[in-house]
Scaffold this motif. Sequence first.
Motif, PDB file in Angstrom:
ATOM      1  N   ARG A  85      72.008  13.927 112.446  1.00 61.44           N
ATOM      2  CA  ARG A  85      70.486  13.768 111.865  1.00 61.44           C
ATOM      3  C   ARG A  85      69.513  13.867 113.222  1.00 61.44           C
ATOM      4  O   ARG A  85      68.443  14.552 113.264  1.00 61.44           O
ATOM      5  N   ALA A  86      69.553  13.173 114.158  1.00 61.27           N
ATOM      6  CA  ALA A  86      68.673  12.968 115.317  1.00 61.27           C
ATOM      7  C   ALA A  86      68.588  14.452 116.300  1.00 61.27           C
ATOM      8  O   ALA A  86      67.622  14.653 116.623  1.00 61.27           O
ATOM      9  N   LEU A  87      69.836  14.941 116.454  1.00 57.54           N
ATOM     10  CA  LEU A  87      69.939  15.838 117.228  1.00 57.54           C
ATOM     11  C   LEU A  87      69.869  17.470 116.702  1.00 57.54           C
ATOM     12  O   LEU A  87      69.807  18.422 117.627  1.00 57.54           O
ATOM     13  N   ALA A  88      70.076  17.594 115.264  1.00 53.18           N
ATOM     14  CA  ALA A  88      70.078  18.912 115.034  1.00 53.18           C
ATOM     15  C   ALA A  88      69.117  19.839 115.016  1.00 53.18           C
ATOM     16  O   ALA A  88      69.131  20.906 115.234  1.00 53.18           O
ATOM     17  N   GLU A 193      80.608  25.764 125.568  1.00 54.33           N
ATOM     18  CA  GLU A 193      80.596  26.970 124.968  1.00 54.33           C
ATOM     19  C   GLU A 193      81.938  27.210 123.966  1.00 54.33           C
ATOM     20  O   GLU A 193      81.969  27.805 123.213  1.00 54.33           O
ATOM     21  N   ALA A 194      82.958  26.520 124.562  1.00 53.95           N
ATOM     22  CA  ALA A 194      84.256  26.807 123.968  1.00 53.95           C
ATOM     23  C   ALA A 194      84.508  25.655 122.986  1.00 53.95           C
ATOM     24  O   ALA A 194      85.329  25.841 122.057  1.00 53.95           O
ATOM     25  N   ALA A 195      83.567  24.624 122.836  1.00 48.81           N
ATOM     26  CA  ALA A 195      83.840  23.520 121.877  1.00 48.81           C
ATOM     27  C   ALA A 195      83.739  24.004 120.355  1.00 48.81           C
ATOM     28  O   ALA A 195      83.484  24.909 119.960  1.00 48.81           O
ATOM     29  N   GLN A 196      84.750  23.297 119.498  1.00 54.34           N
ATOM     30  CA  GLN A 196      84.893  23.789 118.165  1.00 54.34           C
ATOM     31  C   GLN A 196      84.013  22.675 117.141  1.00 54.34           C
ATOM     32  O   GLN A 196      83.951  21.854 117.405  1.00 54.34           O
ATOM     33  N   ALA A 197      83.521  23.604 116.301  1.00 56.02           N
ATOM     34  CA  ALA A 197      82.639  22.818 115.281  1.00 56.02           C
ATOM     35  C   ALA A 197      83.601  22.003 114.299  1.00 56.02           C
ATOM     36  O   ALA A 197      84.663  22.214 114.048  1.00 56.02           O
ATOM     37  N   LEU A 198      82.827  21.012 113.468  1.00 58.00           N
ATOM     38  CA  LEU A 198      83.332  20.210 112.724  1.00 58.00           C
ATOM     39  C   LEU A 198      82.844  20.551 111.473  1.00 58.00           C
ATOM     40  O   LEU A 198      81.690  20.612 111.296  1.00 58.00           O
ATOM     41  N   PRO A 199      83.554  20.467 110.481  1.00 53.84           N
ATOM     42  CA  PRO A 199      82.925  20.778 109.046  1.00 53.84           C
ATOM     43  C   PRO A 199      81.977  19.788 108.564  1.00 53.84           C
ATOM     44  O   PRO A 199      82.256  18.635 108.749  1.00 53.84           O
ATOM     45  N   GLY A 200      81.060  20.182 108.083  1.00 50.96           N
ATOM     46  CA  GLY A 200      79.895  19.303 107.549  1.00 50.96           C
ATOM     47  C   GLY A 200      78.892  18.801 108.628  1.00 50.96           C
ATOM     48  O   GLY A 200      78.257  17.852 108.360  1.00 50.96           O
ATOM     49  N   LEU A 201      79.209  19.054 109.867  1.00 48.01           N
ATOM     50  CA  LEU A 201      78.353  18.434 110.985  1.00 48.01           C
ATOM     51  C   LEU A 201      78.161  19.622 111.876  1.00 48.01           C
ATOM     52  O   LEU A 201      78.802  19.948 113.042  1.00 48.01           O
ATOM     53  N   PRO A 202      77.104  20.568 111.489  1.00 49.86           N
ATOM     54  CA  PRO A 202      76.893  21.543 112.249  1.00 49.86           C
ATOM     55  C   PRO A 202      76.439  21.636 113.524  1.00 49.86           C
ATOM     56  O   PRO A 202      76.849  22.559 114.601  1.00 49.86           O
TER      57      PRO A 202
END
Length: 366
Positions: A85-88, A193-202
């Motif tokens: 919430r803070a950094l999105a 840049e290679a890091a993977q996204a987490l579901p529900g946390l864009p």
Amino acid sequence: MNGIRGAQLVSALKSPNQAAQFTSSQWSALIACARAANLAGLLAERVRSAAIPMPADAARHLDAILQLGRRQTQSVLWEVHGLQRALAPLNIPVVLLKGAAYAVSGHPVSRGRLFGDIDILVPREVLGDVEIRLMVAGWMSAKSTPYDQRYYRTWMHELPPMVNVRRGTVLDVHHTILPLTSRHRPDARHIIEAAQALPGLPAIRVPRPEHLLIHSIVHLLHEGELHNGLRDLFDIDGLLRAGALETDFWPRVIDAAHTLDLTAPVFFGLHLVHQVIGSEIPAPALAALQPASGAQRPSRSLTWLYRQAVRPESEAAESLLATAARLAIYVRAHWLRMPPHLLACHLAHKSMMRLKKNEPAAEGRA
């Protein structure tokens, strides 16, 4: 400690069935040794998974540790949603590191692992914006002296630690994985840049498996305090076991180590985890990571120092060899982190601060 030492703890964690015939006093000593190494959660996880019979007191103690681990994971998830919430609004990747990355991604290493701080990695160019957004969300710097602020912001790889004013949670905000003054200077953009996204946390990411491994190794070998050294080696072992299930894991590790210019520490770290825990490392991988110096075998003296220094706290405190080894590694870590002139100035300042801090106490005793 009834004969339970670090070596026996390592053996019990690798083969929990060994504990099946333990007496109550041996279980008590084993748990105490595991707690001293910050490995009680891993011990609880492994003996419970193996359905090892144990005395009721030991069972209650280990179950309580597992419960603490579950509550900690829930707490971390709560904090991570707060970071989302803070950094999105900044529209940047926020990469979780170490314990938080393991817990939130459900990595096998997270099972039974207890940790304190939350570590994140963000692009350096937006560090100021990240800090402002975090301060608005209730995070404040834990370092108040001008020297400490300059030390972190000028030379280190992270902001001064931040503490949430409502919950007391500690957050370390990294912009790379080693100090700017370090002899190794990996470009953290490759990890981000290679890091993977987490579901529900864009906004939230976790590093690739090879980057999780490399960061764990680098953190251990560049960290001057080794009270969690054995725990860190088991982290590395767990990352290796999980990674080995992927057919292209080792080529990715080798490529990432070269890209980040970290082949030397990765080479030694893999050797060390093999020596202490018995982790399986493919010989071709070690050959591909061999330092440019051409050294085919890591330093025996450095290996010996680490083997002494990573003993559990209770055991290390009783050993002059472990104390001397920890001091040597503390000096080595600072030598790797800073050039000589800067290191001399920093240690002189810290010594003066300690003397000033002790002056009132000395006067009071007089």
